[in-house]
Motif scaffolding. Sequence first.
Motif, PDB file in Angstrom:
ATOM      1  N   LYS A   5       0.830  -1.188   0.000  1.00 50.72           N
ATOM      2  CA  LYS A   5       0.000   0.000   0.000  1.00 50.72           C
ATOM      3  C   LYS A   5       0.877   1.254   0.000  1.00 50.72           C
ATOM      4  O   LYS A   5       1.877   1.334   0.703  1.00 50.72           O
ATOM      5  N   LYS A   6       0.452   2.233  -0.780  1.00 49.21           N
ATOM      6  CA  LYS A   6       1.188   3.485  -0.863  1.00 49.21           C
ATOM      7  C   LYS A   6       0.899   4.339   0.358  1.00 49.21           C
ATOM      8  O   LYS A   6      -0.247   4.451   0.807  1.00 49.21           O
ATOM      9  N   ASP A   7       1.946   4.922   0.930  1.00 46.66           N
ATOM     10  CA  ASP A   7       1.789   5.793   2.095  1.00 46.66           C
ATOM     11  C   ASP A   7       1.059   7.066   1.663  1.00 46.66           C
ATOM     12  O   ASP A   7       1.515   7.789   0.774  1.00 46.66           O
ATOM     13  N   PRO A   8      -0.093   7.383   2.274  1.00 45.97           N
ATOM     14  CA  PRO A   8      -0.838   8.578   1.878  1.00 45.97           C
ATOM     15  C   PRO A   8      -0.198   9.877   2.360  1.00 45.97           C
ATOM     16  O   PRO A   8      -0.592  10.960   1.925  1.00 45.97           O
ATOM     17  N   ILE A   9       0.786   9.769   3.252  1.00 48.29           N
ATOM     18  CA  ILE A   9       1.441  10.959   3.787  1.00 48.29           C
ATOM     19  C   ILE A   9       2.610  11.345   2.879  1.00 48.29           C
ATOM     20  O   ILE A   9       3.520  10.546   2.641  1.00 48.29           O
ATOM     21  N   LEU A  10       2.577  12.564   2.375  1.00 53.04           N
ATOM     22  CA  LEU A  10       3.627  13.049   1.489  1.00 53.04           C
ATOM     23  C   LEU A  10       4.814  13.585   2.291  1.00 53.04           C
ATOM     24  O   LEU A  10       4.690  13.907   3.481  1.00 53.04           O
ATOM     25  N   GLU A  11       5.950  13.685   1.645  1.00 51.95           N
ATOM     26  CA  GLU A  11       7.130  14.259   2.290  1.00 51.95           C
ATOM     27  C   GLU A  11       6.911  15.754   2.505  1.00 51.95           C
ATOM     28  O   GLU A  11       6.537  16.488   1.584  1.00 51.95           O
ATOM     29  N   THR A  12       7.133  16.196   3.724  1.00 50.79           N
ATOM     30  CA  THR A  12       6.903  17.601   4.056  1.00 50.79           C
ATOM     31  C   THR A  12       7.946  18.479   3.382  1.00 50.79           C
ATOM     32  O   THR A  12       9.146  18.254   3.511  1.00 50.79           O
ATOM     33  N   ASP A  13       7.479  19.485   2.649  1.00 51.51           N
ATOM     34  CA  ASP A  13       8.381  20.400   1.951  1.00 51.51           C
ATOM     35  C   ASP A  13       8.091  21.832   2.385  1.00 51.51           C
ATOM     36  O   ASP A  13       7.229  22.090   3.239  1.00 51.51           O
ATOM     37  N   ALA A  14       8.827  22.784   1.800  1.00 52.24           N
ATOM     38  CA  ALA A  14       8.688  24.182   2.199  1.00 52.24           C
ATOM     39  C   ALA A  14       7.287  24.713   1.930  1.00 52.24           C
ATOM     40  O   ALA A  14       6.752  25.516   2.703  1.00 52.24           O
ATOM     41  N   ALA A  15       6.668  24.264   0.848  1.00 53.14           N
ATOM     42  CA  ALA A  15       5.316  24.728   0.523  1.00 53.14           C
ATOM     43  C   ALA A  15       4.310  24.252   1.558  1.00 53.14           C
ATOM     44  O   ALA A  15       3.398  24.995   1.947  1.00 53.14           O
ATOM     45  N   ALA A  16       4.463  23.018   2.033  1.00 53.16           N
ATOM     46  CA  ALA A  16       3.556  22.491   3.056  1.00 53.16           C
ATOM     47  C   ALA A  16       3.727  23.250   4.365  1.00 53.16           C
ATOM     48  O   ALA A  16       2.744  23.579   5.046  1.00 53.16           O
ATOM     49  N   ILE A  17       4.960  23.544   4.733  1.00 52.73           N
ATOM     50  CA  ILE A  17       5.215  24.297   5.962  1.00 52.73           C
ATOM     51  C   ILE A  17       4.618  25.699   5.856  1.00 52.73           C
ATOM     52  O   ILE A  17       3.986  26.196   6.799  1.00 52.73           O
ATOM     53  N   ARG A  18       4.779  26.343   4.704  1.00 53.63           N
ATOM     54  CA  ARG A  18       4.213  27.677   4.512  1.00 53.63           C
ATOM     55  C   ARG A  18       2.686  27.647   4.616  1.00 53.63           C
ATOM     56  O   ARG A  18       2.076  28.520   5.227  1.00 53.63           O
ATOM     57  N   LEU A  19       2.050  26.642   4.021  1.00 55.12           N
ATOM     58  CA  LEU A  19       0.597  26.522   4.097  1.00 55.12           C
ATOM     59  C   LEU A  19       0.145  26.292   5.532  1.00 55.12           C
ATOM     60  O   LEU A  19      -0.829  26.911   5.997  1.00 55.12           O
ATOM     61  N   ALA A  20       0.843  25.414   6.258  1.00 53.64           N
ATOM     62  CA  ALA A  20       0.476  25.145   7.645  1.00 53.64           C
ATOM     63  C   ALA A  20       0.585  26.409   8.493  1.00 53.64           C
ATOM     64  O   ALA A  20      -0.308  26.713   9.303  1.00 53.64           O
ATOM     65  N   LYS A  21       1.653  27.157   8.323  1.00 58.65           N
ATOM     66  CA  LYS A  21       1.827  28.386   9.096  1.00 58.65           C
ATOM     67  C   LYS A  21       0.787  29.430   8.704  1.00 58.65           C
ATOM     68  O   LYS A  21       0.312  30.193   9.558  1.00 58.65           O
ATOM     69  N   THR A  22       0.413  29.471   7.440  1.00 61.60           N
ATOM     70  CA  THR A  22      -0.619  30.408   7.006  1.00 61.60           C
ATOM     71  C   THR A  22      -1.948  30.078   7.664  1.00 61.60           C
ATOM     72  O   THR A  22      -2.655  30.966   8.165  1.00 61.60           O
ATOM     73  N   LEU A  23      -2.315  28.801   7.674  1.00 57.12           N
ATOM     74  CA  LEU A  23      -3.572  28.395   8.299  1.00 57.12           C
ATOM     75  C   LEU A  23      -3.587  28.724   9.780  1.00 57.12           C
ATOM     76  O   LEU A  23      -4.598  29.197  10.324  1.00 57.12           O
ATOM     77  N   SER A  24      -2.478  28.479  10.451  1.00 63.44           N
ATOM     78  CA  SER A  24      -2.403  28.734  11.886  1.00 63.44           C
ATOM     79  C   SER A  24      -2.432  30.227  12.193  1.00 63.44           C
ATOM     80  O   SER A  24      -3.191  30.686  13.053  1.00 63.44           O
ATOM     81  N   ARG A  25      -1.620  30.996  11.483  1.00 63.67           N
ATOM     82  CA  ARG A  25      -1.511  32.428  11.755  1.00 63.67           C
ATOM     83  C   ARG A  25      -2.779  33.193  11.377  1.00 63.67           C
ATOM     84  O   ARG A  25      -3.105  34.210  11.991  1.00 63.67           O
ATOM     85  N   ALA A  26      -3.493  32.739  10.353  1.00 64.85           N
ATOM     86  CA  ALA A  26      -4.663  33.460   9.868  1.00 64.85           C
ATOM     87  C   ALA A  26      -5.973  32.997  10.497  1.00 64.85           C
ATOM     88  O   ALA A  26      -7.027  33.549  10.199  1.00 64.85           O
ATOM     89  N   ALA A  27      -5.929  32.017  11.372  1.00 65.61           N
ATOM     90  CA  ALA A  27      -7.166  31.483  11.954  1.00 65.61           C
ATOM     91  C   ALA A  27      -7.772  32.474  12.951  1.00 65.61           C
ATOM     92  O   ALA A  27      -7.072  33.029  13.790  1.00 65.61           O
TER      93      ALA A  27
END
Length: 251
Positions: A5-27
């Motif tokens: 089975k393919k792992d559904p979790i992708l390798e975390t990259d700079a774009a993912a970190i930026r999106l996560a921080k955007t969601l957290s900071r803008a909530a």
Amino acid sequence: MEEEKKDPILETDAAAIRLAKTLSRAARFGALATLDPADGAPLATRVAVATDMDGTPLILVSGLSAHTRALAADPRCSLLVGEPGKGDPLAHPRLTIKARAEKLEAGTPEQAHAARRYLNRHPKGKLYADFPDFAFFRLVPESALLNGGFARAYRLTRQELLTDVPLQAFLDMEQRAVDHMNEDHADAVENYAAHFTGAGRGRWVLTGIDPEGIDLAKGDEVKRVFFEAPLRDAAEVRPALVAMAKMARGA
């Protein structure tokens, strides 16, 4: 032989970190999950949120609420942020932060700057922030799960969510800079929102500055703008804001 089975979790990259921080900071709000001390069952409630200087989520809660009693019994919790837009709500990004709640004691420097940042984001909270049964909590991240949309799942560490530079100098100057920009350079703040986020024009205000960017608000709208590169010293804040203002005005 069964196919692996393919792992559904992708390798975390700079774009993912930026999106996560955007969601957290803008909530503006989130779903807080705690453990009910009465029976140990999961308990989900809605809370207004802001972020501390390093990106740690902040909440202001009443001692009479179920989630406050739950956190007092067991500080383990999680916070879901990310507002759905039009169409399928599951197609929109969201971030779940696994955390441990830390109550901030009144009169401490940590509580003072957390209260200041929270109330910049939620000015109506000033009506009850000083009530004796209300308290500020930091939800210190331990890890997070980011769902950026269909087939875009990532795991993030605490280090990937938070800003890891000395913060005291930024904390010392932040409110003066916020007040100065809102009182004397409201046009630049509006231009930040319009140029860097594509937001409609209006009475935008600066609510926070940290080493990675600025937070803007207009009523119920909140936007996050990142600096071109993270700042290492508080003396870099003014030149960064001036450069952004020139860029936004020129556009």
